[in-house]
Design a protein around this motif. Structure first.
Motif, PDB file in Angstrom:
ATOM      1  N   ASP A 206       0.832  -1.202   0.000  1.00  0.00           N
ATOM      2  CA  ASP A 206       0.000   0.000   0.000  1.00  0.00           C
ATOM      3  C   ASP A 206       0.873   1.261   0.000  1.00  0.00           C
ATOM      4  OD1 ASP A 206      -1.571   2.271   1.043  1.00  0.00           O
ATOM      5  OD2 ASP A 206      -3.124   0.793   1.443  1.00  0.00           O
ATOM      6  N   THR A 207       0.660   2.123  -0.983  1.00  0.00           N
ATOM      7  CA  THR A 207       1.431   3.371  -1.109  1.00  0.00           C
ATOM      8  C   THR A 207       0.554   4.611  -0.945  1.00  0.00           C
ATOM      9  OG1 THR A 207       1.177   3.347  -3.513  1.00  0.00           O
ATOM     10  CG2 THR A 207       3.191   2.351  -2.620  1.00  0.00           C
ATOM     11  N   THR A 208      -0.524   4.504  -0.169  1.00  0.00           N
ATOM     12  CA  THR A 208      -1.477   5.618  -0.058  1.00  0.00           C
ATOM     13  C   THR A 208      -1.222   6.541   1.128  1.00  0.00           C
ATOM     14  OG1 THR A 208      -3.045   4.306   1.262  1.00  0.00           O
ATOM     15  CG2 THR A 208      -3.300   4.233  -1.152  1.00  0.00           C
ATOM     16  N   ILE A 209      -0.234   6.247   1.971  1.00  0.00           N
ATOM     17  CA  ILE A 209      -0.045   7.014   3.204  1.00  0.00           C
ATOM     18  C   ILE A 209       0.924   8.180   2.976  1.00  0.00           C
ATOM     19  CG2 ILE A 209       0.646   6.903   5.639  1.00  0.00           C
ATOM     20  CD1 ILE A 209      -1.892   5.245   4.883  1.00  0.00           C
ATOM     21  N   PRO A 210       0.415   9.427   3.152  1.00  0.00           N
ATOM     22  CA  PRO A 210       1.303  10.582   3.040  1.00  0.00           C
ATOM     23  C   PRO A 210       2.181  10.695   4.287  1.00  0.00           C
ATOM     24  CG  PRO A 210      -0.976  11.275   3.484  1.00  0.00           C
ATOM     25  CD  PRO A 210      -0.975   9.776   3.366  1.00  0.00           C
TER      26      PRO A 210
ATOM     27  N   SER B 213       5.584   2.343   0.783  1.00  0.00           N
ATOM     28  CA  SER B 213       4.916   1.176   1.360  1.00  0.00           C
ATOM     29  C   SER B 213       5.765   0.516   2.448  1.00  0.00           C
ATOM     30  CB  SER B 213       4.625   0.150   0.264  1.00  0.00           C
ATOM     31  OG  SER B 213       5.835  -0.386  -0.244  1.00  0.00           O
ATOM     32  N   ILE B 214       5.116  -0.346   3.208  1.00  0.00           N
ATOM     33  CA  ILE B 214       5.835  -1.194   4.158  1.00  0.00           C
ATOM     34  C   ILE B 214       6.879  -2.001   3.390  1.00  0.00           C
ATOM     35  CG2 ILE B 214       5.622  -3.181   5.719  1.00  0.00           C
ATOM     36  CD1 ILE B 214       2.692  -2.161   6.268  1.00  0.00           C
ATOM     37  N   GLY B 215       6.460  -2.567   2.270  1.00  0.00           N
ATOM     38  CA  GLY B 215       7.351  -3.402   1.465  1.00  0.00           C
ATOM     39  C   GLY B 215       8.563  -2.648   0.938  1.00  0.00           C
ATOM     40  N   ALA B 216       8.373  -1.404   0.495  1.00  0.00           N
ATOM     41  CA  ALA B 216       9.505  -0.619  -0.012  1.00  0.00           C
ATOM     42  C   ALA B 216      10.509  -0.364   1.105  1.00  0.00           C
ATOM     43  CB  ALA B 216       9.019   0.696  -0.606  1.00  0.00           C
ATOM     44  N   ASN B 217      10.029  -0.075   2.301  1.00  0.00           N
ATOM     45  CA  ASN B 217      10.917   0.140   3.438  1.00  0.00           C
ATOM     46  C   ASN B 217      11.641  -1.153   3.820  1.00  0.00           C
ATOM     47  OD1 ASN B 217      10.748   2.952   4.949  1.00  0.00           O
ATOM     48  ND2 ASN B 217       8.759   2.561   4.015  1.00  0.00           N
ATOM     49  N   MET B 218      10.909  -2.258   3.848  1.00  0.00           N
ATOM     50  CA  MET B 218      11.527  -3.533   4.196  1.00  0.00           C
ATOM     51  C   MET B 218      12.590  -3.920   3.171  1.00  0.00           C
ATOM     52  SD  MET B 218      10.448  -4.688   7.030  1.00  0.00           S
ATOM     53  CE  MET B 218       9.064  -4.927   8.123  1.00  0.00           C
ATOM     54  N   ARG B 219      12.264  -3.788   1.911  1.00  0.00           N
ATOM     55  CA  ARG B 219      13.223  -4.125   0.851  1.00  0.00           C
ATOM     56  C   ARG B 219      14.471  -3.253   0.985  1.00  0.00           C
ATOM     57  NH1 ARG B 219      15.272  -0.879  -2.269  1.00  0.00           N
ATOM     58  NH2 ARG B 219      13.301   0.076  -2.790  1.00  0.00           N
TER      59      ARG B 219
ATOM     60  N   TYR C 288      12.037   0.857  10.502  1.00  0.00           N
ATOM     61  CA  TYR C 288      10.930   0.242  11.232  1.00  0.00           C
ATOM     62  C   TYR C 288      10.059   1.323  11.870  1.00  0.00           C
ATOM     63  CZ  TYR C 288      12.651  -4.636  10.991  1.00  0.00           C
ATOM     64  OH  TYR C 288      13.028  -5.896  10.593  1.00  0.00           O
ATOM     65  N   ALA C 289      10.661   2.412  12.327  1.00  0.00           N
ATOM     66  CA  ALA C 289       9.874   3.515  12.891  1.00  0.00           C
ATOM     67  C   ALA C 289       8.986   4.120  11.808  1.00  0.00           C
ATOM     68  CB  ALA C 289      10.781   4.568  13.506  1.00  0.00           C
ATOM     69  N   SER C 290       9.514   4.286  10.604  1.00  0.00           N
ATOM     70  CA  SER C 290       8.697   4.787   9.486  1.00  0.00           C
ATOM     71  C   SER C 290       7.578   3.808   9.161  1.00  0.00           C
ATOM     72  CB  SER C 290       9.574   5.002   8.241  1.00  0.00           C
ATOM     73  OG  SER C 290      10.525   6.002   8.468  1.00  0.00           O
TER      74      SER C 290
ATOM     75  N   GLN D 264      -1.336   4.118  10.442  1.00  0.00           N
ATOM     76  CA  GLN D 264      -2.291   4.770   9.544  1.00  0.00           C
ATOM     77  C   GLN D 264      -3.179   3.753   8.824  1.00  0.00           C
ATOM     78  OE1 GLN D 264      -2.644   8.273   9.364  1.00  0.00           O
ATOM     79  NE2 GLN D 264      -1.381   7.943  11.165  1.00  0.00           N
ATOM     80  N   LEU D 265      -2.658   2.562   8.614  1.00  0.00           N
ATOM     81  CA  LEU D 265      -3.444   1.505   7.963  1.00  0.00           C
ATOM     82  C   LEU D 265      -4.294   0.708   8.959  1.00  0.00           C
ATOM     83  CD1 LEU D 265      -0.796   0.095   5.427  1.00  0.00           C
ATOM     84  CD2 LEU D 265      -2.765   1.573   4.912  1.00  0.00           C
ATOM     85  N   GLY D 266      -4.157   1.029  10.258  1.00  0.00           N
ATOM     86  CA  GLY D 266      -4.943   0.337  11.273  1.00  0.00           C
ATOM     87  C   GLY D 266      -4.425  -1.047  11.605  1.00  0.00           C
ATOM     88  N   ILE D 267      -3.144  -1.280  11.381  1.00  0.00           N
ATOM     89  CA  ILE D 267      -2.512  -2.562  11.675  1.00  0.00           C
ATOM     90  C   ILE D 267      -1.820  -2.440  13.027  1.00  0.00           C
ATOM     91  CG2 ILE D 267      -0.796  -4.252  10.904  1.00  0.00           C
ATOM     92  CD1 ILE D 267      -1.136  -3.012   8.054  1.00  0.00           C
ATOM     93  N   GLU D 268      -1.837  -3.516  13.789  1.00  0.00           N
ATOM     94  CA  GLU D 268      -1.195  -3.517  15.095  1.00  0.00           C
ATOM     95  C   GLU D 268       0.311  -3.747  14.949  1.00  0.00           C
ATOM     96  OE1 GLU D 268      -1.520  -6.245  19.067  1.00  0.00           O
ATOM     97  OE2 GLU D 268      -3.384  -5.770  17.997  1.00  0.00           O
ATOM     98  N   LEU D 269       1.095  -3.033  15.771  1.00  0.00           N
ATOM     99  CA  LEU D 269       2.535  -3.263  15.789  1.00  0.00           C
ATOM    100  C   LEU D 269       2.816  -4.722  16.156  1.00  0.00           C
ATOM    101  CD1 LEU D 269       3.892  -0.124  17.703  1.00  0.00           C
ATOM    102  CD2 LEU D 269       4.312  -0.690  15.313  1.00  0.00           C
ATOM    103  N   PRO D 270       3.830  -5.336  15.543  1.00  0.00           N
ATOM    104  CA  PRO D 270       4.124  -6.736  15.853  1.00  0.00           C
ATOM    105  C   PRO D 270       4.589  -6.946  17.295  1.00  0.00           C
ATOM    106  CG  PRO D 270       5.717  -5.863  14.288  1.00  0.00           C
ATOM    107  CD  PRO D 270       4.682  -4.808  14.498  1.00  0.00           C
ATOM    108  N   ASP D 271       5.240  -5.929  17.872  1.00  0.00           N
ATOM    109  CA  ASP D 271       5.598  -5.961  19.291  1.00  0.00           C
ATOM    110  C   ASP D 271       5.902  -4.535  19.742  1.00  0.00           C
ATOM    111  OD1 ASP D 271       8.548  -5.414  19.237  1.00  0.00           O
ATOM    112  OD2 ASP D 271       8.648  -7.369  18.258  1.00  0.00           O
TER     113      ASP D 271
END
Length: 164
Positions: free
Chosen positions: A26-30, A35-41, A132-134, A141-148
């Motif tokens: 998802d790339t909709t968050i200003p 995306s999460i994936g772009a940061n992880m990659r 990870y902070a980003s 913003q996506l309403g997902i819970e932090l993994p820890d």
């Protein structure tokens, strides 16, 4: 050092196992629309640059893989994490004091500096925490819970205690 880096990378794996490909890409968050994936990659690319440069004793952070599948599909992201973890665990801690050259483009061109293997791993680890902070902002913003509770927190950052 390897245990600390492993523990932090495992947080990323835990997140990827808990979200969908749609959430991951998802790339909709200003404001950056990343995306999460772009940061992880990007995080994993930094480690891969290190592993790719160790034999030549020259790490080039501007020469990243940028595997699009690893930022779009959790399956490929997980495979990338596992590849990085395997290479991490194949390192010999006795090599951490070896001097290597490290190149990167700091915005005005490529510069080169001498590091130890240990210091470049510490840099990549801190870089991962920063991203990870980003990601934490994006998942909030996506309403997902932090993994820890420690996801995206630098161990040296004081935690605020909520009184109430």
């Amino acid at each position: 050092m390897i245990d600390a880096i492993d523990k932090n990378l495992q947080r990323g794996i835990k997140l990827l196992n808990a979200i969908t490909d749609e959430q991951y890409s998802d790339t909709t968050i200003p404001p950056y629309y990343s995306s999460i994936g772009a940061n992880m990659r990007h995080v994993l690319d930094a480690f891969t640059c290190i592993f790719n440069g160790l034999e030549k004793k020259c790490v080039d952070f501007s020469d990243r893989e940028r595997n699009e599948l690893a930022e779009e599909k959790t399956e490929f992201g997980l495979a990338y994490f596992n590849c990085v973890l395997e290479q991490l665990h194949n390192l010999n801690p006795s090599d951490f004091d070896l001097i290597i050259s490290v190149k990167d483009d700091l915005g005005t061109g490529v510069v080169t500096a001498n590091y130890t293997v240990g210091s470049v791993l510490i840099q990549a680890h801190s870089h991962a925490i920063h991203h990870y902070a980003s990601i934490g902002f994006i998942i909030n913003q996506l309403g997902i819970e932090l993994p820890d509770a420690d996801f995206g927190y630098n161990p040296t950052t004081p935690k605020k205690v909520l009184v109430g």
